[in-house]
Design an enzyme around this catalytic site. Structure first.
Site, PDB file in Angstrom:
ATOM      1  CD  GLU A  52      38.398 -37.544  63.764  1.00 12.81           C
ATOM      2  OE1 GLU A  52      38.997 -36.953  64.678  1.00 12.81           O
ATOM      3  OE2 GLU A  52      38.979 -37.993  62.751  1.00 12.81           O
ATOM      4  N   GLY A  58      64.355 -47.979  64.605  1.00 14.56           N
ATOM      5  CA  GLY A  58      64.152 -46.968  65.642  1.00 14.56           C
ATOM      6  C   GLY A  58      63.966 -47.585  67.023  1.00 14.56           C
ATOM      7  CG  HIS A  79      56.558 -53.964 104.003  1.00 16.17           C
ATOM      8  ND1 HIS A  79      57.661 -53.932 103.172  1.00 16.17           N
ATOM      9  CD2 HIS A  79      56.565 -55.176 104.613  1.00 16.17           C
ATOM     10  CE1 HIS A  79      58.314 -55.078 103.287  1.00 16.17           C
ATOM     11  NE2 HIS A  79      57.673 -55.863 104.153  1.00 16.17           N
ATOM     12  N   GLY A 110      38.266 -40.322  68.479  1.00 15.59           N
ATOM     13  CA  GLY A 110      39.285 -40.765  69.443  1.00 15.59           C
ATOM     14  C   GLY A 110      40.706 -40.606  68.942  1.00 15.59           C
ATOM     15  N   GLY A 111      40.873 -40.324  67.649  1.00 20.15           N
ATOM     16  CA  GLY A 111      42.200 -40.013  67.117  1.00 20.15           C
ATOM     17  C   GLY A 111      43.154 -41.193  67.113  1.00 20.15           C
ATOM     18  CB  CYS A 145      45.266 -41.507  71.732  1.00 20.43           C
ATOM     19  SG  CYS A 145      45.076 -42.163  73.372  1.00 20.43           S
TER      20      CYS A 145
END
Ligand code: FAD
Length: 480
Positions: free
Chosen positions: A53, A195, A459, A58-59, A61
């Site tokens: 890395e 965008g 419910h 962790g990049g 994300c």
């Protein structure tokens, strides 16, 4: 010479001999969700794994994407809710915002998860090597400045990064990327968001919640153009109610700084040239694969538009090199990357034979109301000449949604008229990003809608709306 080289030299045999023994069986490049999951799974399967890395573990994300954006969005939701407290019978003197703390909280969460990931890598005996990697030959990875890793296989998971958009050169002061938006501690007075896709609408929601004057521009005819048309139309209505200005079917050509504000030139939907002013522009479009610095061209690895071309087993045009995640192209999603990472290494280790099915990958948008989608849109199903049955249930008919104070949105299901199987599910409303899991499960398992109609839902819950939409698709609705 580094310790790694010593170890690697110790193990390396002549690569031309038949039974080559490499120090590593797998070197993974990039520690985002794809690479990290791939590395951990490979180590669990008994492979000797290194993960390289060049930046934070962790990049995108973890550091500049999913996690910090959701942490900031949570502050936005709380701020909105507190401003509405009176509706719930709760009096509050004054609600104030401390935006630097919002950012600080998001960075602390990132930090905690990053440490957690490093711990997991260590626990699973994955060697984490910091530095920029390139591929010297089909079995050798070089890590700057001086590490050489000899390996049987290589998994590329280098992800994607922001891309320049013509006329909107990012200076990260006036014209900013999502990376900067997640770090800056001062809110602009007004912002123009280029965008209306996932990134654009999430930022539009969060900035508006904090009181920023927001304009969002989308070239196509609706927000979230890649999803079912009903979602974008309903989201636009909701955004307008919040005071977000939405310009669809419009084209922005450039932004220029004039006296410390930005003049944005665009063509509206009637093709008339217009201008508007904002204190910042956020470029929410355009990502490109991070494949340029790896030396792929000299190895002859095939690319399409910068994205690495792979087969069903994620193998590139070279048999020992595999790729997964954003770097192989859409969907650019963290959970797609991590599933691909797992699937790729399981196939390498001979533990899996079926390719990953890409039809049931959910896509979630964390603005409010939330949006979530899986499978085909109604339009896509009809374009495939399928006979479709559509079931829809609005949250305004859900007791739980009304009790929660969130009556916007709906659940919509698209069912194949001949097989009775679920083709797609689309949800807008409170809890949509959690509710989509039920429809994803039905679609992944290839169940027919008849098979799940008797599943009992508690419910009052929001999940009853999913059940009701499925019932409606079979003409058996009980509550609408
Ligand atoms: P990445 O996460 O991009 O990681 C790649 C890693 O490789 C990086 O750490 C990089 O430093 C490293 N690397 C690159 N080149 C080299 C090299 N030569 N040597 C060593 N290391 C290298 N997706 C979702 O599913 N949900 C969301 O809510 C979501 N929100 C997002 C919000 C934003 C603002 C953005 C920008 C993206 C978001 N995404 C989201 C998309 C998601 O972040 C990506 O799809 C995901 O990170 C891709 O994972 P990856 O493993 O392919 O690559």
């Amino acid at each position: 010479m580094t310790l790694l080289q010593v170890e690697s030299n110790h193990f390396t045999n002549d690569k031309n001999t038949k039974d080559v023994m490499y120090p590593y069986e797998l070197v993974v490049i990039g520690s985002g969700p794809g690479g990290a999951y791939g590395a951990i799974r490979a180590a669990q399967l008994g492979l000797r794994v290194a993960l390289v890395e060049k930046d934070e573990v962790g990049g995108v994300c973890l550091n500049r994407g999913c996690i910090p954006s959701k942490a900031i969005i949570r502050s936005a939701q709380i701020f909105e809710l507190l401003k509405e407290a009176k509706t719930f019978g709760i009096g509050l003197e004054k609600v104030s915002l401390d935006y630097p703390i919002v950012i600080e909280r998001s960075r602390k969460i990132v930090d905690r998860l990053s440490k957690g990931l490093e711990f997991l890598l260590k626990k699973n005996k994955v060697d984490l090597i910091k530095g920029k990697a390139s591929i010297a030959d089909p079995h050798r990875v070089l890590v700057e400045p001086s590490v050489t890793l000899d390996t049987e296989k290589i998994l590329i998971s280098t992800g994607s990064t922001v891309k320049e958009v013509s006329g909107f050169k990012m200076d990260e002061k006036f014209i900013i990327s999502s990376d900067r938006a997640l770090m800056q501690e001062v809110l602009p007075k007004s912002i123009f968001i280029l965008g209306g896709g996932v990134v654009g609408v999430e930022f539009a929601y969060l900035y508006r919640s904090f009181g920023v004057d927001v304009t969002i521009l989308e070239a196509q005819s609706r927000l979230l153009p890649s999803l079912d048309a009903d979602l974008g139309a309903e989201l636009e209505r909701s955004f307008r109610k919040k005071g977000i200005k939405v310009l669809c079917s419009s084209r922005a050509s450039r932004a220029q700084v004039e006296n410390s504000v930005l003049k944005i030139s665009y063509e509206d939907k009637t093709r008339v040239e217009k201008e508007l002013y904002a204190h910042q522009v956020l470029v929410g479009i355009g990502r490109k694969a991070l494949s340029e610095e790896l030396g792929l061209e000299k190895l002859g690895i095939e690319l399409a538009n910068g994205y690495i071309k792979v087969r069903d087993n994620f193998q590139t045009s070279l048999p020992s090199i595999f790729a997964i995640g954003d770097v192989i192209g859409p969907p650019l999603l963290a959970h797609a990357a991590s599933e691909e990472g797992k699937a790729a290494v399981e196939m390498m280790a001979g533990k899996r034979h079926a390719p990953l099915t890409k039809t049931a990958i959910p896509s979630c948008v964390y603005c409010h109301p939330e949006v979530a989608s899986v499978g085909l849109s109604e339009e896509e199903a009809k374009n495939l000449n399928l006979t479709v049955k559509v079931g829809k249930f609005p949250f305004r008919a859900s007791g739980r949604a009304l009790a929660e104070g969130h009556d916007e949105g709906f659940v919509k299901v698209i069912v194949d008229g001949s097989s009775g199987k679920l083709l797609g599910g689309h949800i807008m409303g409170e809890g949509a990003t959690e509710l989509i899991a039920e429809l994803t499960l039905i679609q992944s398992l290839g169940l027919s809608v008849e098979q799940v109609l008797d599943v009992v839902h508690a419910h009052p819950t929001l999940s009853e709306a999913v059940h009701e939409a499925l019932l409606a698709s079979q003409g058996r609705s009980l509550n609408i």
